[in-house]
Design a protein around this motif. Structure first.
Motif, short mmCIF file in Angstrom:
data_model
loop_
_atom_site.label_atom_id
_atom_site.label_comp_id
_atom_site.label_asym_id
_atom_site.label_seq_id
_atom_site.Cartn_x
_atom_site.Cartn_y
_atom_site.Cartn_z
N GLU A 10 -15.91 63.08 9.07
CA GLU A 10 -15.27 62.82 9.98
C GLU A 10 -15.07 64.52 10.89
O GLU A 10 -14.27 65.48 10.32
CB GLU A 10 -13.41 62.45 9.76
N VAL A 11 -15.62 64.30 12.55
CA VAL A 11 -15.20 65.02 13.37
C VAL A 11 -13.69 65.55 13.88
O VAL A 11 -13.07 64.26 14.04
CB VAL A 11 -16.36 64.84 14.69
N ILE A 12 -13.55 66.54 13.56
CA ILE A 12 -11.97 66.96 13.61
C ILE A 12 -12.06 67.69 14.82
O ILE A 12 -10.61 68.19 14.98
CB ILE A 12 -11.81 67.01 12.17
N VAL A 59 -20.55 70.91 15.90
CA VAL A 59 -18.55 70.46 15.27
C VAL A 59 -18.12 70.94 14.09
O VAL A 59 -18.58 70.61 13.45
CB VAL A 59 -18.96 69.21 15.57
N PRO A 60 -16.90 71.03 14.34
CA PRO A 60 -15.85 70.95 13.23
C PRO A 60 -16.01 69.60 11.91
O PRO A 60 -16.29 68.52 12.55
CB PRO A 60 -14.64 71.44 13.21
N VAL A 61 -16.21 69.46 11.40
CA VAL A 61 -16.15 68.12 9.75
C VAL A 61 -15.47 68.68 8.87
O VAL A 61 -15.83 69.35 7.99
CB VAL A 61 -17.67 67.72 9.72
N TYR A 62 -14.90 67.47 8.61
CA TYR A 62 -14.20 67.16 7.50
C TYR A 62 -15.22 66.34 6.44
O TYR A 62 -15.18 65.18 6.91
CB TYR A 62 -12.74 66.69 7.35
#
Length: 70
Positions: A10-12, A59-62
């Motif tokens: 999930e892009v966070i 992009v930061p991703v969870y």
């Protein structure tokens, strides 16, 4: 031809130029330029001539845990 990576997560957060993105390390936050050489990550070191569309972004991703397949 375009290349890239595919994963499940999930892009966070917002996208950020790869050269400016910070990673948390044991010795504090570091940019990709501090962590990867030109031979390890060539797209980061190419000359862009002001073309934002050609820039490398992250992009930061969870990452969600995936069940193992046996």
């Amino acid at each position: 031809m375009k290349t890239g990576y595919v994963g499940v997560g999930e892009v966070i957060g917002e996208r950020c130029r790869a050269a400016e993105y910070h990673f948390e390390t044991e010795s504090g936050a570091k940019t990709l330029l501090e962590l990867a050489s030109a031979s390890e990550y060539p797209p980061l070191y190419r000359v862009l001539d002001g073309e934002e569309e050609s820039a490398e972004y992250l992009v930061p991703v969870y990452r969600r845990a995936q069940p193992s397949i046996q």
